[in-house]
Structure formats: structure tokens, C-alpha cells
Design an enzyme around this catalytic site. Sequence first.
Site, short mmCIF file in Angstrom:
data_model
loop_
_atom_site.label_atom_id
_atom_site.label_comp_id
_atom_site.label_asym_id
_atom_site.label_seq_id
_atom_site.Cartn_x
_atom_site.Cartn_y
_atom_site.Cartn_z
N LYS A 34 14.36 -37.02 -37.54
CA LYS A 34 15.62 -36.29 -37.42
C LYS A 34 15.48 -35.13 -36.44
O LYS A 34 16.46 -34.61 -35.94
CB LYS A 34 16.04 -35.71 -38.79
CG LYS A 34 16.16 -36.74 -39.89
CD LYS A 34 16.32 -36.00 -41.25
CE LYS A 34 16.16 -36.96 -42.40
NZ LYS A 34 15.92 -36.26 -43.66
N ASP B 257 11.21 -33.79 -30.50
CA ASP B 257 11.35 -32.35 -30.71
C ASP B 257 10.08 -31.59 -30.35
O ASP B 257 10.11 -30.58 -29.66
CB ASP B 257 11.77 -32.04 -32.17
CG ASP B 257 10.90 -32.76 -33.21
OD1 ASP B 257 9.95 -33.48 -32.82
OD2 ASP B 257 11.17 -32.61 -34.40
N ASP C 221 2.58 -32.39 -31.36
CA ASP C 221 1.52 -31.58 -31.97
C ASP C 221 0.20 -32.30 -31.66
O ASP C 221 -0.34 -32.13 -30.57
CB ASP C 221 1.83 -31.50 -33.47
CG ASP C 221 0.92 -30.56 -34.23
OD1 ASP C 221 -0.12 -30.18 -33.70
OD2 ASP C 221 1.24 -30.20 -35.38
N ASP D 121 12.25 -28.83 -38.87
CA ASP D 121 12.38 -28.42 -40.26
C ASP D 121 11.07 -27.96 -40.88
O ASP D 121 9.99 -28.24 -40.39
CB ASP D 121 12.88 -29.59 -41.10
CG ASP D 121 11.79 -30.64 -41.32
OD1 ASP D 121 11.24 -31.13 -40.33
OD2 ASP D 121 11.46 -30.95 -42.49
P1 IMP Z 1 2.14 -35.22 -34.08
O1 IMP Z 1 2.11 -36.67 -34.44
O2 IMP Z 1 0.98 -34.47 -34.66
O3 IMP Z 1 2.27 -34.98 -32.59
O4 IMP Z 1 3.36 -34.59 -34.83
C1 IMP Z 1 4.62 -34.63 -34.32
C2 IMP Z 1 5.67 -34.46 -35.39
O5 IMP Z 1 5.27 -33.52 -36.38
C3 IMP Z 1 6.92 -33.90 -34.78
O6 IMP Z 1 7.79 -34.90 -34.37
C4 IMP Z 1 7.50 -33.06 -35.90
O7 IMP Z 1 8.35 -33.85 -36.69
C5 IMP Z 1 6.31 -32.63 -36.71
N1 IMP Z 1 5.87 -31.26 -36.36
C6 IMP Z 1 4.78 -30.89 -35.65
N2 IMP Z 1 4.69 -29.57 -35.51
C7 IMP Z 1 5.77 -29.07 -36.14
C8 IMP Z 1 6.27 -27.72 -36.32
O8 IMP Z 1 5.72 -26.71 -35.87
N3 IMP Z 1 7.44 -27.62 -37.01
C9 IMP Z 1 8.11 -28.68 -37.52
N4 IMP Z 1 7.69 -29.94 -37.36
C10 IMP Z 1 6.53 -30.14 -36.68
MG MG Z 2 9.69 -35.35 -34.92
#
Ligand code: IMP
Ligand code: MG
Length: 176
Positions: A41, A98, A101, A157
Amino acid sequence: MREEISVLIDEARVAERVKELAEEINRDYEGKKLHLICILKGSVFFTCELAKYIKVPVTMDFMSVSSYGDGLTSSGCITISQDLTMNIEGREVLLVEDIIDSGRTLSYLVHMLGKRNPASLQICTLLDKAVCRTAELHAAYTGFEIEDLFVVGYGLDYAQKYRNLPYIGELKLKED
Ligand code: IMP
Ligand code: MG
């Protein structure tokens, strides 16, 4: 625990940067059609705002993926809770996210969607926590690079809250 939010990137700066990204996209996709994939979302606000300033013909689809639990750290486990409704074969696809990470969510998606034979597959992310990257991943468009902070607002969120904030805020949990 008390949830404290401070403004990291204000509403005006976010709006300005979204328009700049749209201009870059307009230049790069000139003469083509663009298929935007909004990752629900979190990227719903960003995708909709970005789409308003894209001048090449746009189609849109939505996909729901979860990689985070209700906490501040990634669960590391990615599940597709809602797949696309349209075929992406032969399309110029732009995945709109969005925040990146670790990069695990998007590298999983790029791998999965790549098998569906799009003409091209690029990434546009509003935020990038580049210092946290563990997966090999390149975003063609990045709004802002940020430190390793937990952010909320503009779609992002914490335990499903704060998505509606018009700015990007840093969330801190404080002892009561
Ligand atoms: P990744 O797979 O570790 O790159 O995580 C990505 C997903 O984690 C994003 O699409 C977000 O939904 C969530 N996410 C990562 N960091 C944050 C944050 O600081 N705030 C909120 N959601 C986050
Ligand atoms: Mg996301």
C-alpha cells in the site's frame, strides 16, 4: 511506548521532487507508453501523484506485497498478497516503490516480473536507505536518499498508521 514523529521532508519538498522525477521520466520515455506498477500500500500516494505529471501515455496496475511485520524491522519474508491484473509482456514497466531498505522486496519482484517478458523493467523509488542495502539492486529514479531511520507518512506506515501524513516524518519510539 510513545510514538513521536518529526518532519524529515516537508510536503512542499516532496511535491517538488515528485514533479522533478516525472520530468526525468518524461524525457526517458518520450515516444513510448509507460506501464506503472504501484506496490501497495505504501507507494499509492507516490504513484498517483507521479502519474499526474507523466505526459507519455500511462497504464497502471497494482500489486500487493508484504515484507514487513508490524514492527520496525523487515521480516525478511516476502509474500505476494495480490498479483497484477494485466499482462506485462512487451510493456515498458516502471515499478513504483515507496522505499528501498534492504532491497530484498524489489529484487524478488524484479526477478519474478522479469520472467513475464516486459520490454523493459525499471524502478522508481521515493526514498532509498542506501546504507541498508543487502541485495544487488539499481533504481533508475530515486526521490531522496535517507539515513537508516524509520519513516512514516506519504503512504508509509508504522503498524498501518500514519500513511495519510502529507510529509515524510521520522518515527521514534520513546519510553513513557
Ligand atoms: P526491503 O525489502 O528491506 O527493501 O523493504 C522494503 C519495504 O519495507 C518497503 O516497501 C516498506 O514497505 C518497508 N519499509 C522499509 N523501511 C521502512 C520505513 O522506514 N518505514 C516504513 N516502511 C518501511
Ligand atoms: Mg512498500
